[in-house]
Design a protein around this motif. Structure first.
Motif, mmCIF file in Angstrom:
data_model
loop_
_atom_site.group_PDB
_atom_site.id
_atom_site.type_symbol
_atom_site.label_atom_id
_atom_site.label_comp_id
_atom_site.label_asym_id
_atom_site.label_seq_id
_atom_site.Cartn_x
_atom_site.Cartn_y
_atom_site.Cartn_z
ATOM 1 N N VAL A 84 0.856 -1.183 0.000
ATOM 2 C CA VAL A 84 0.000 0.000 0.000
ATOM 3 C C VAL A 84 0.892 1.232 0.000
ATOM 4 N N LEU A 85 0.655 2.104 -0.962
ATOM 5 C CA LEU A 85 1.450 3.323 -1.132
ATOM 6 C C LEU A 85 0.870 4.437 -0.273
ATOM 7 N N LEU A 86 1.713 5.107 0.495
ATOM 8 C CA LEU A 86 1.312 6.244 1.319
ATOM 9 C C LEU A 86 1.998 7.492 0.791
ATOM 10 N N ALA A 87 1.202 8.521 0.522
ATOM 11 C CA ALA A 87 1.749 9.768 -0.017
ATOM 12 C C ALA A 87 1.020 10.945 0.601
ATOM 13 N N GLY A 88 1.657 12.105 0.529
ATOM 14 C CA GLY A 88 1.019 13.339 0.948
ATOM 15 C C GLY A 88 0.994 13.537 2.449
ATOM 16 N N ALA B 124 5.803 2.864 1.547
ATOM 17 C CA ALA B 124 4.988 1.688 1.251
ATOM 18 C C ALA B 124 4.842 0.879 2.524
ATOM 19 N N PHE B 125 3.620 0.397 2.743
ATOM 20 C CA PHE B 125 3.353 -0.508 3.865
ATOM 21 C C PHE B 125 3.058 -1.892 3.308
ATOM 22 N N SER B 126 3.754 -2.894 3.845
ATOM 23 C CA SER B 126 3.553 -4.282 3.421
ATOM 24 C C SER B 126 2.744 -5.016 4.471
ATOM 25 N N PRO B 127 1.519 -5.422 4.146
ATOM 26 C CA PRO B 127 0.737 -6.216 5.102
ATOM 27 C C PRO B 127 1.417 -7.538 5.425
ATOM 28 N N GLU B 128 0.896 -8.222 6.425
ATOM 29 C CA GLU B 128 1.506 -9.449 6.917
ATOM 30 C C GLU B 128 1.624 -10.503 5.826
ATOM 31 N N TYR B 129 0.723 -10.482 4.840
ATOM 32 C CA TYR B 129 0.787 -11.515 3.806
ATOM 33 C C TYR B 129 2.054 -11.447 2.962
ATOM 34 N N LEU B 130 2.829 -10.363 3.081
ATOM 35 C CA LEU B 130 4.093 -10.256 2.352
ATOM 36 C C LEU B 130 5.305 -10.574 3.230
ATOM 37 N N SER B 131 5.076 -11.111 4.415
ATOM 38 C CA SER B 131 6.193 -11.455 5.300
ATOM 39 C C SER B 131 6.990 -12.624 4.725
#
Length: 538
Positions: A395-399, A420-427
């Protein structure tokens, strides 16, 4: 034991408590990374294109940004209160592969405007403030090394000025534009003969606080619209311009701008006859008018089955109070709630106590068990921040710019970093069950059956989902056009060398999934693949 320890046992206690807290935080799911330390602009509006680039868009009348336009490119506007000759970029294209930023030229003011992707993948952008109030703009995406840029339409304009309006693509591929400040009407793109159409529901919701702005608009699988403003919602037939149903009011005070809640429609699945809407967070009534920054936000979510004959709101408590949170539909069907603050209201310098903790809303869990607190970030994302799902599942965080102009010497400064935030499913411990999309068609028609081939390191257990996620236009805590559709699939059949064939059926019509480009994810045991873009057509 040293002398300091003997003399200051309270210091030791604080030290050990600090270690316990740090260990607890380290165990929370999710990972953060800074992609760009200085993007040059603070993105008030953000959208991901099918070329894996990201459109970043801010106001034009904000004065100097921190990124220049290409040499020889300047915007001249004698009515601009800050810069009559402006050579600074207020929009840019972010390349996800190289993390590079290319400035874009936007001519008219896009402050608090709205947007939506059209069926051909072009980004439609409407309204704004000042000279942008009635403007229609388009951005036709291109390959990252291309030269695509904004085009402002001069031969047509909006029937009415649209500031703080909401856009939603419809089943036929046209776009409805709903509301705006002091604009209690709807209109369409392409324009229709009747121009702007009166929509009294918005005027009924209008009060001195203006909590009918950026109304939450969701296209239901019936083809009708669920429209929420302030505390109330209606079922709206956009073809006949009739309100078909009034839903019960949502308790807890106003939820729309400037009270700054958020909303999402949960994943459409099975026979697509059921649609559930969630509305979360918001400021206390009157906080915007009183201009207090320390009033606690709402900590409640309301959930309603919008397609039931007699629906009621089911109330839930979030782990944190929150205003200006963004709700992002993940490929799994869970909803990520991220960004925002815990006190105040939406507006310039009107919030405090940033909420750094993302929260996962697991729609299929029973009430009381749906929320999971995730690993906190370190960058406050306050007013004018955005969150968008990326094709790789992050998930991209901007601004975040809670000031009238860019301001860096403040408690919550103008934020130019992109994260960018990576949820747990990308661990890392789930990498061996993460599927890879090997083959799938680039274009499918409604109701068409087709095959998708995936590969997985470990043998597949259970069903591999194929889910279509839209690319919404994110702004002001609401993602215009956001939806996730879970396709009907067959069991994965081994195809040799770790490959599996999955039979899929495309959505039946544009009411379930409007025509356009979608991110197609394979999801294995809750872990999504990197998406492939698929074009859904009639």
């Amino acid at each position: 034991m040293d002398a300091l320890s003997l003399q200051c046992p309270s210091l030791l206690l604080l030290f050990f408590l600090s270690l316990i807290v740090q260990c607890a935080l380290a165990q929370l799911p999710g990972m953060w990374e800074v992609l760009v330390p200085n993007a040059g602009i603070a993105s008030m509006h953000t959208a991901v294109t099918r070329f894996n680039t990201v459109v970043l868009l801010d106001r034009t009348n904000i004065g100097p940004s921190r990124k220049m336009l290409l040499k020889g490119h300047c915007r001249t506007n004698q009515h601009d209160a800050v810069l009559k000759n402006d050579c600074y970029a207020h929009s840019a294209l972010f390349d996800l592969q190289t993390n590079s930023i290319r400035p874009l030229m936007i001519l008219t003011d896009t402050w608090c405007s709205s947007g939506q992707f059209l069926p051909n993948g072009t980004l439609l952008q409407t309204g704004g403030d000042s000279d942008g109030l009635k403007k229609i703009r388009k951005f036709e995406p291109c390959e990252p090394n291309g030269s695509c840029d904004w085009v402002e339409l001069n031969h047509i304009e909006l029937a009415e000025g649209r500031w703080y309006a909401t856009n939603q693509i419809l089943p036929d591929g046209s776009v409805i534009i709903v509301g705006g400040r002091a604009t209690n009407t709807v209109e369409f793109y392409p324009p229709r003969k009747n121009g702007a159409v009166s929509f009294p529901f918005l005027s009924d919701m209008e009060d001195a606080q203006m909590d009918n702005l950026y109304p939450y608009v969701h296209l239901l699988p019936s083809g009708h619209l669920f429209i929420f403003a302030n505390t109330k919602a209606v079922l709206y037939d956009h073809e006949s311009n009739k309100v078909l149903r009034n839903y019960p009011p949502l308790d807890g005070g106003p939820r729309n701008y400037p009270s700054a809640g958020s909303s999402a429609m949960l994943a459409l699945q099975r026979d697509y006859s059921t649609a559930e809407i969630v509305v979360c967070g918001g400021a206390q009534y009157g906080v915007f008018l009183e201009k207090t920054t320390d009033s606690p936000a709402h900590g409640t979510c309301g959930r309603i089955v919008a397609t039931e004959p007699d629906p009621v709101w089911q109330m839930e408590d979030m782990p944190f109070t929150r205003i200006m949170g963004d709700m992002v539909m993940l490929p799994t069907g869970d909803v990520l709630i991220i960004n925002g603050a815990q006190k105040g209201a939406q507006g310039f310098e009107m919030a405090s106590n940033p909420c750094l903790y993302p929260v996962l809303y697991r729609q299929d869990q029973p009430a009381g068990l749906r929320f999971m607190t995730l690993n906190p970030g370190t960058v406050p994302r306050m007013y004018h921040s955005t969150a968008n799902l990326l094709p790789d599942g992050r998930v991209l965080l901007a601004g975040s710019n809670p000031h009238i102009f860019y301001k860096f010497d403040a408690e919550f400064p103008t934020e130019l970093r992109i994260e960018a935030f990576s949820p747990e499913y990308l661990s890392a411990d789930r990498a061996n069950i993460r599927p890879t999309m090997e083959e799938m068609p680039e274009t499918v028609r409604y109701g068409e059956t087709f095959d998708v081939f995936v590969s997985v390191s470990l043998p597949v257990v259970g069903i591999v989902e194929i889910n279509l996620g839209s690319a919404p236009f994110a702004t002001h805590s609401f993602s215009h056009g956001q939806r996730l559709v879970k396709l009907a699939v067959t069991s994965a059949v081994p195809d040799g060398n770790g490959r599996y064939k999955i039979g899929c059926t495309a959505p039946p019509n544009g009411m379930v999934a409007p025509p356009g480009y979608y991110m197609a994810f394979a999801v294995n045991q809750g872990v999504p693949s990197v998406a492939r873009w698929i074009h859904l057509i009639a």
